[in-house]
Write an enzyme that holds these catalytic residues in place. Sequence first.
Site, PDB file in Angstrom:
ATOM      1  N   TRP A 158      20.958  66.665  28.184  1.00  0.00           N
ATOM      2  CA  TRP A 158      20.042  67.627  27.563  1.00  0.00           C
ATOM      3  C   TRP A 158      19.491  68.658  28.556  1.00  0.00           C
ATOM      4  O   TRP A 158      18.843  69.606  28.152  1.00  0.00           O
ATOM      5  CB  TRP A 158      18.861  66.880  26.922  1.00  0.00           C
ATOM      6  CG  TRP A 158      18.267  65.849  27.841  1.00  0.00           C
ATOM      7  CD1 TRP A 158      18.521  64.513  27.822  1.00  0.00           C
ATOM      8  CD2 TRP A 158      17.359  66.074  28.938  1.00  0.00           C
ATOM      9  NE1 TRP A 158      17.831  63.884  28.842  1.00  0.00           N
ATOM     10  CE2 TRP A 158      17.115  64.814  29.545  1.00  0.00           C
ATOM     11  CE3 TRP A 158      16.734  67.205  29.477  1.00  0.00           C
ATOM     12  CZ2 TRP A 158      16.281  64.660  30.652  1.00  0.00           C
ATOM     13  CZ3 TRP A 158      15.912  67.055  30.574  1.00  0.00           C
ATOM     14  CH2 TRP A 158      15.682  65.801  31.143  1.00  0.00           C
ATOM     15  N   LYS A 182      30.338  65.696  22.453  1.00  0.00           N
ATOM     16  CA  LYS A 182      29.152  65.022  21.906  1.00  0.00           C
ATOM     17  C   LYS A 182      27.960  65.471  22.751  1.00  0.00           C
ATOM     18  O   LYS A 182      27.760  65.000  23.872  1.00  0.00           O
ATOM     19  CB  LYS A 182      29.369  63.509  21.991  1.00  0.00           C
ATOM     20  CG  LYS A 182      28.123  62.667  22.110  1.00  0.00           C
ATOM     21  CD  LYS A 182      27.283  62.639  20.856  1.00  0.00           C
ATOM     22  CE  LYS A 182      26.011  61.825  21.089  1.00  0.00           C
ATOM     23  NZ  LYS A 182      24.831  62.685  21.295  1.00  0.00           N
ATOM     24  N   PRO A 183      27.179  66.433  22.240  1.00  0.00           N
ATOM     25  CA  PRO A 183      26.011  66.882  23.011  1.00  0.00           C
ATOM     26  C   PRO A 183      24.880  65.857  22.920  1.00  0.00           C
ATOM     27  O   PRO A 183      24.865  65.020  22.019  1.00  0.00           O
ATOM     28  CB  PRO A 183      25.615  68.185  22.306  1.00  0.00           C
ATOM     29  CG  PRO A 183      26.116  68.038  20.910  1.00  0.00           C
ATOM     30  CD  PRO A 183      27.306  67.117  20.951  1.00  0.00           C
ATOM     31  N   GLU A 257      29.981  63.348  36.324  1.00  0.00           N
ATOM     32  CA  GLU A 257      28.939  64.048  37.106  1.00  0.00           C
ATOM     33  C   GLU A 257      27.681  63.235  36.896  1.00  0.00           C
ATOM     34  O   GLU A 257      27.059  63.309  35.843  1.00  0.00           O
ATOM     35  CB  GLU A 257      28.725  65.465  36.588  1.00  0.00           C
ATOM     36  CG  GLU A 257      29.938  66.364  36.641  1.00  0.00           C
ATOM     37  CD  GLU A 257      30.286  66.813  38.048  1.00  0.00           C
ATOM     38  OE1 GLU A 257      29.487  66.540  38.979  1.00  0.00           O
ATOM     39  OE2 GLU A 257      31.345  67.412  38.215  1.00  0.00           O
ATOM     40  N   CYS A 291      20.246  67.607  38.115  1.00  0.00           N
ATOM     41  CA  CYS A 291      20.802  66.545  38.971  1.00  0.00           C
ATOM     42  C   CYS A 291      20.946  67.020  40.417  1.00  0.00           C
ATOM     43  O   CYS A 291      21.148  66.205  41.313  1.00  0.00           O
ATOM     44  CB  CYS A 291      22.119  66.049  38.418  1.00  0.00           C
ATOM     45  SG  CYS A 291      23.265  67.363  38.071  1.00  0.00           S
ATOM     46  N   GLU A 388      15.814  59.201  41.574  1.00  0.00           N
ATOM     47  CA  GLU A 388      15.567  60.553  41.090  1.00  0.00           C
ATOM     48  C   GLU A 388      14.262  60.574  40.308  1.00  0.00           C
ATOM     49  O   GLU A 388      14.070  59.744  39.417  1.00  0.00           O
ATOM     50  CB  GLU A 388      16.675  60.959  40.106  1.00  0.00           C
ATOM     51  CG  GLU A 388      17.858  61.637  40.731  1.00  0.00           C
ATOM     52  CD  GLU A 388      18.839  62.117  39.665  1.00  0.00           C
ATOM     53  OE1 GLU A 388      19.141  63.308  39.660  1.00  0.00           O
ATOM     54  OE2 GLU A 388      19.300  61.304  38.857  1.00  0.00           O
TER      55      GLU A 388
HETATM   56  P1  ADP Z   1      19.592  60.940  30.638  1.00  0.00           P
HETATM   57  O1  ADP Z   1      18.500  60.055  31.160  1.00  0.00           O
HETATM   58  O2  ADP Z   1      19.792  62.186  31.399  1.00  0.00           O
HETATM   59  O3  ADP Z   1      19.552  61.156  29.170  1.00  0.00           O
HETATM   60  P2  ADP Z   1      21.834  59.198  30.231  1.00  0.00           P
HETATM   61  O4  ADP Z   1      22.962  58.868  31.121  1.00  0.00           O
HETATM   62  O5  ADP Z   1      21.056  58.079  29.646  1.00  0.00           O
HETATM   63  O6  ADP Z   1      20.910  60.182  31.049  1.00  0.00           O
HETATM   64  O7  ADP Z   1      22.355  60.079  29.064  1.00  0.00           O
HETATM   65  C1  ADP Z   1      23.157  61.185  29.241  1.00  0.00           C
HETATM   66  C2  ADP Z   1      23.866  61.408  27.947  1.00  0.00           C
HETATM   67  O8  ADP Z   1      24.770  60.337  27.790  1.00  0.00           O
HETATM   68  C3  ADP Z   1      22.922  61.316  26.775  1.00  0.00           C
HETATM   69  O9  ADP Z   1      22.509  62.574  26.385  1.00  0.00           O
HETATM   70  C4  ADP Z   1      23.721  60.651  25.728  1.00  0.00           C
HETATM   71  O10 ADP Z   1      24.309  61.636  24.892  1.00  0.00           O
HETATM   72  C5  ADP Z   1      24.817  59.942  26.470  1.00  0.00           C
HETATM   73  N1  ADP Z   1      24.726  58.478  26.397  1.00  0.00           N
HETATM   74  C6  ADP Z   1      23.667  57.689  26.592  1.00  0.00           C
HETATM   75  N2  ADP Z   1      23.986  56.405  26.397  1.00  0.00           N
HETATM   76  C7  ADP Z   1      25.290  56.366  26.073  1.00  0.00           C
HETATM   77  C8  ADP Z   1      26.228  55.332  25.744  1.00  0.00           C
HETATM   78  N3  ADP Z   1      25.882  54.040  25.717  1.00  0.00           N
HETATM   79  N4  ADP Z   1      27.498  55.696  25.464  1.00  0.00           N
HETATM   80  C9  ADP Z   1      27.860  56.996  25.489  1.00  0.00           C
HETATM   81  N5  ADP Z   1      27.038  57.993  25.790  1.00  0.00           N
HETATM   82  C10 ADP Z   1      25.762  57.702  26.090  1.00  0.00           C
END
Ligand code: ADP
Length: 484
Positions: A158, A182-183, A257, A291, A388
Amino acid sequence: MPIPHAAKQLLRNQCFVNGHWVAADSGETLTVRDPATQIPIIDVPNLGTNDVARAIEAANAAQQSWQATSSQERSSLLRTWYQLIMDHQKSLAAIMTSEQGKPFAESMGEIAYAASYIDWYAEEAKRQYGETIPGPNPETRIVVTREPVGVCAAITPWNFPAAMITRKVAPALAAGCTMLVKPASETPLTALALAVLANQAGFPAGVFNVLTGQAKTIGAVLTESPIVRKLSFTGSTPIGAKLMAQSAPTIKRVSLELGGNAPFIVFDDADIPAAVQGLIASKFRNAGQTCVCANRVYVQRPVYDEFVAALKEAVAALTVGNGFDEGVSIGPLINQAAVEKVQQHVEDALSLGADLILGGKPHALGGHWFQPTILGKVSQQALCAREETFGPVAPLFVFDTEEEAIALANHTEFGLAAYFYATDINRVHRVAGALETGMVGINTGMISNAAAPFGGVKQSGIGREGSHHGLAEYTELKYMCFGF
Ligand code: ADP
């Protein structure tokens, strides 16, 4: 702040699949809220397993004809998309500030930055050069070409709702891959708006698809599918590791990343005003939610007091507020959990004896705002020395020798970005070489651009985005052995 009228034509409450706007089969939705006001903006589909499987089939059906298009044709479509994005820059920026909270000027900057990847890969599409290699004997010629990987998927965060998408989609489409994105559920509206413009640009159905819903559900279907040949993810290291494991049974290519924990070192020969400006750019952009944000600031003892005074003045001048308000440089954090994490890092550092130089508390505005904060003489035991913070907090650590600074900077499982300010040319070369990161900013706090390979080492990830290296991530080498 309501989304301006002109931007409304780019707002969508459906997913973009196979050239159509679709809802979830179940009819389920998720609400997208403005992080500044908590007011709902719009609901988007919460896709289920079958919806996602159908989208993968559509991308697969489009793959053969898409990869058969000429590189000129793909280049031209990318160029048109780029132009449409720049023509709608203000509308896209308004949607971004509404769902993400960053100051409008930063959203404008991100749209231009995001578009620059499409512009860049519109050019690179035409330059997927192969090679010929002399064979081991006169009757053999080795010819190497670059083929598209095939159907690709991307899961994006996000903090950069447009750029994290275009950095992946533009090289994929340039290479001849179809893409399912998938945003993040916090910020799907910018992604859907980009799809409106991709559709207008004329990409064939199924080439670019945007899927909204629960990350876990969609991520599971994308990673399990043998049709999806590559996954590109930007997010945290634990989720990246999980997605890599989920991708293992189908031997997917992965680009990751992941987290950073960037050191920012100010040596005693640094240009201090420049270092302060660099730190402001690196630390406080997007309220510290990037990041590559400086996370740990190491200052050499002889210049510590001078640096603190100059930094305090610069940070005190930052204006906190709603991203739509004129002159605001720090918007709200993305959610309450982010505010709590920042607060925990600050309180932990203070309990271990840090000096509170500025800020230190949630902002009087309430909601998700946090005061821009400077902590001095922080302990190496503090949480913010290891994790972080992802917020507007600059923790300063004092060091004495170059060796000590390098050891502290490298003392982390992460290796994304590092920054340092110094003027002695020998020191500059020594330190740049010794830092264990994928990227080093030397006398600059801004390192990201489409021409450069962005990415990390150690647990910060695999692969690079941007530059011709970013295109290579979406291609496979094919070696043809010609005997004659
Ligand atoms: P952040 O704390 O920056 O949201 P995450 O790694 O938890 O970091 O999430 C980054 C993105 O990864 C999220 O926006 C979500 O769309 C996706 N995400 C989170 N959990 C999962 C999961 N179990 N499987 C696939 N995608 C995920």
